[in-house]
Design a protein around this motif. Structure first.
Motif, PDB file in Angstrom:
ATOM      1  N   TYR A  18       0.826  -1.209   0.000  1.00 40.51           N
ATOM      2  CA  TYR A  18       0.000   0.000   0.000  1.00 40.51           C
ATOM      3  C   TYR A  18       0.861   1.261   0.000  1.00 40.51           C
ATOM      4  O   TYR A  18       0.552   2.237  -0.685  1.00 40.51           O
ATOM      5  CB  TYR A  18      -0.951   0.015   1.189  1.00 40.51           C
ATOM      6  CG  TYR A  18      -2.016  -1.046   1.144  1.00 40.51           C
ATOM      7  CD1 TYR A  18      -2.514  -1.533  -0.060  1.00 40.51           C
ATOM      8  CD2 TYR A  18      -2.536  -1.583   2.314  1.00 40.51           C
ATOM      9  CE1 TYR A  18      -3.495  -2.511  -0.101  1.00 40.51           C
ATOM     10  CE2 TYR A  18      -3.526  -2.560   2.292  1.00 40.51           C
ATOM     11  CZ  TYR A  18      -3.995  -3.020   1.079  1.00 40.51           C
ATOM     12  OH  TYR A  18      -4.963  -3.983   1.055  1.00 40.51           O
ATOM     13  N   GLU A  64      -6.762  14.595   0.813  1.00 42.46           N
ATOM     14  CA  GLU A  64      -8.148  14.690   0.371  1.00 42.46           C
ATOM     15  C   GLU A  64      -8.380  14.045  -0.998  1.00 42.46           C
ATOM     16  O   GLU A  64      -9.511  13.928  -1.441  1.00 42.46           O
ATOM     17  CB  GLU A  64      -8.594  16.160   0.341  1.00 42.46           C
ATOM     18  CG  GLU A  64      -8.588  16.814   1.710  1.00 42.46           C
ATOM     19  CD  GLU A  64      -9.460  16.069   2.724  1.00 42.46           C
ATOM     20  OE1 GLU A  64     -10.583  15.672   2.372  1.00 42.46           O
ATOM     21  OE2 GLU A  64      -8.988  15.878   3.860  1.00 42.46           O
ATOM     22  N   ASP A  66      -8.898  11.161  -3.627  1.00 44.12           N
ATOM     23  CA  ASP A  66      -9.532   9.841  -3.484  1.00 44.12           C
ATOM     24  C   ASP A  66      -8.522   8.697  -3.432  1.00 44.12           C
ATOM     25  O   ASP A  66      -8.670   7.779  -2.637  1.00 44.12           O
ATOM     26  CB  ASP A  66     -10.531   9.599  -4.619  1.00 44.12           C
ATOM     27  CG  ASP A  66     -11.800  10.413  -4.453  1.00 44.12           C
ATOM     28  OD1 ASP A  66     -12.092  10.863  -3.323  1.00 44.12           O
ATOM     29  OD2 ASP A  66     -12.512  10.593  -5.473  1.00 44.12           O
ATOM     30  N   LYS A  69      -7.095   8.656   0.076  1.00 40.79           N
ATOM     31  CA  LYS A  69      -8.124   8.282   1.052  1.00 40.79           C
ATOM     32  C   LYS A  69      -8.348   6.773   1.022  1.00 40.79           C
ATOM     33  O   LYS A  69      -8.425   6.132   2.068  1.00 40.79           O
ATOM     34  CB  LYS A  69      -9.442   9.001   0.755  1.00 40.79           C
ATOM     35  CG  LYS A  69      -9.493  10.439   1.167  1.00 40.79           C
ATOM     36  CD  LYS A  69     -10.879  10.974   0.843  1.00 40.79           C
ATOM     37  CE  LYS A  69     -11.086  12.388   1.271  1.00 40.79           C
ATOM     38  NZ  LYS A  69     -12.437  12.858   0.966  1.00 40.79           N
ATOM     39  N   ASN A  70      -8.441   6.202  -0.183  1.00 41.30           N
ATOM     40  CA  ASN A  70      -8.674   4.762  -0.318  1.00 41.30           C
ATOM     41  C   ASN A  70      -7.500   3.949   0.217  1.00 41.30           C
ATOM     42  O   ASN A  70      -7.699   2.941   0.907  1.00 41.30           O
ATOM     43  CB  ASN A  70      -8.947   4.397  -1.781  1.00 41.30           C
ATOM     44  CG  ASN A  70     -10.259   4.962  -2.284  1.00 41.30           C
ATOM     45  OD1 ASN A  70     -11.177   5.220  -1.504  1.00 41.30           O
ATOM     46  ND2 ASN A  70     -10.359   5.174  -3.575  1.00 41.30           N
ATOM     47  N   ILE A  72      -5.331   4.884   2.486  1.00 44.52           N
ATOM     48  CA  ILE A  72      -5.291   5.042   3.947  1.00 44.52           C
ATOM     49  C   ILE A  72      -6.311   4.119   4.601  1.00 44.52           C
ATOM     50  O   ILE A  72      -6.010   3.452   5.585  1.00 44.52           O
ATOM     51  CB  ILE A  72      -5.523   6.523   4.340  1.00 44.52           C
ATOM     52  CG1 ILE A  72      -4.310   7.368   3.935  1.00 44.52           C
ATOM     53  CG2 ILE A  72      -5.813   6.649   5.832  1.00 44.52           C
ATOM     54  CD1 ILE A  72      -4.549   8.865   3.982  1.00 44.52           C
ATOM     55  N   GLU A  73      -7.505   4.061   4.049  1.00 51.11           N
ATOM     56  CA  GLU A  73      -8.549   3.190   4.613  1.00 51.11           C
ATOM     57  C   GLU A  73      -8.152   1.717   4.550  1.00 51.11           C
ATOM     58  O   GLU A  73      -8.438   0.963   5.467  1.00 51.11           O
ATOM     59  CB  GLU A  73      -9.887   3.425   3.916  1.00 51.11           C
ATOM     60  CG  GLU A  73     -10.550   4.715   4.322  1.00 51.11           C
ATOM     61  CD  GLU A  73     -10.743   4.841   5.834  1.00 51.11           C
ATOM     62  OE1 GLU A  73     -11.269   3.905   6.456  1.00 51.11           O
ATOM     63  OE2 GLU A  73     -10.350   5.884   6.391  1.00 51.11           O
ATOM     64  N   LYS A  74      -7.497   1.295   3.470  1.00 54.13           N
ATOM     65  CA  LYS A  74      -7.062  -0.096   3.356  1.00 54.13           C
ATOM     66  C   LYS A  74      -5.915  -0.396   4.309  1.00 54.13           C
ATOM     67  O   LYS A  74      -5.831  -1.492   4.861  1.00 54.13           O
ATOM     68  CB  LYS A  74      -6.617  -0.407   1.921  1.00 54.13           C
ATOM     69  CG  LYS A  74      -7.753  -0.432   0.922  1.00 54.13           C
ATOM     70  CD  LYS A  74      -7.370  -1.026  -0.419  1.00 54.13           C
ATOM     71  CE  LYS A  74      -6.255  -0.347  -1.127  1.00 54.13           C
ATOM     72  NZ  LYS A  74      -6.051  -0.815  -2.523  1.00 54.13           N
ATOM     73  N   LYS A  76      -5.060   1.249   7.250  1.00 53.76           N
ATOM     74  CA  LYS A  76      -5.328   1.471   8.681  1.00 53.76           C
ATOM     75  C   LYS A  76      -5.469   0.184   9.501  1.00 53.76           C
ATOM     76  O   LYS A  76      -4.862   0.078  10.564  1.00 53.76           O
ATOM     77  CB  LYS A  76      -6.590   2.316   8.858  1.00 53.76           C
ATOM     78  CG  LYS A  76      -6.336   3.780   8.969  1.00 53.76           C
ATOM     79  CD  LYS A  76      -7.588   4.420   9.544  1.00 53.76           C
ATOM     80  CE  LYS A  76      -8.009   5.652   8.864  1.00 53.76           C
ATOM     81  NZ  LYS A  76      -9.216   6.241   9.405  1.00 53.76           N
ATOM     82  N   PRO A  77      -6.265  -0.794   9.047  1.00 49.07           N
ATOM     83  CA  PRO A  77      -6.436  -2.000   9.871  1.00 49.07           C
ATOM     84  C   PRO A  77      -5.157  -2.832  10.033  1.00 49.07           C
ATOM     85  O   PRO A  77      -5.087  -3.669  10.930  1.00 49.07           O
ATOM     86  CB  PRO A  77      -7.495  -2.812   9.118  1.00 49.07           C
ATOM     87  CG  PRO A  77      -8.117  -1.882   8.147  1.00 49.07           C
ATOM     88  CD  PRO A  77      -7.132  -0.808   7.873  1.00 49.07           C
TER      89      PRO A  77
END
Length: 97
Positions: A18, A64, A66, A69-70, A72-74, A76-77
């Motif tokens: 990532y 900001e 996309d 953002k995508n 970062i969301e993937k 984070k966990p």
């Protein structure tokens, strides 16, 4: 900016993937001067990043987009701990690319 991300056990390769995707996406961001991903052989679950931006506003604006953002969301966990060195304002120096 300098940061360290420690992935949960066995997730370091995916987290690194990532971060490398982010690095490739940064090629299209004009005011990002560099985005490096690195490792320390003594910390197999840790990945490091080094970013150099035109200014802090440029970095905030990139968060900001996309694509980031995508990512970062993937990511984070997968992250157990995260740390950042102090933000430095570069006053002079040299870089070669």
């Amino acid at each position: 900016m300098n940061g360290k991300f420690v992935a949960s056990s066995g997730k370091d390769a995916l987290l690194r993937q990532y971060l490398l995707e982010a690095s490739k996406a940064m090629e299209a961001v004009d005011n990002c001067y560099c985005y490096f991903v690195g490792v320390n052989e003594e910390e197999p679950d840790a990945d490091y990043m080094h970013e150099l931006w035109e200014n802090q506003a440029a970095h905030r604006a990139s968060l900001e987009l996309d694509v980031f953002k995508n990512l970062i969301e993937k990511a984070k966990p997968l992250i157990v701990t995260m740390s950042n060195d102090p933000v430095l304002i570069i006053i002079e120096g040299k870089a070669s690319f």
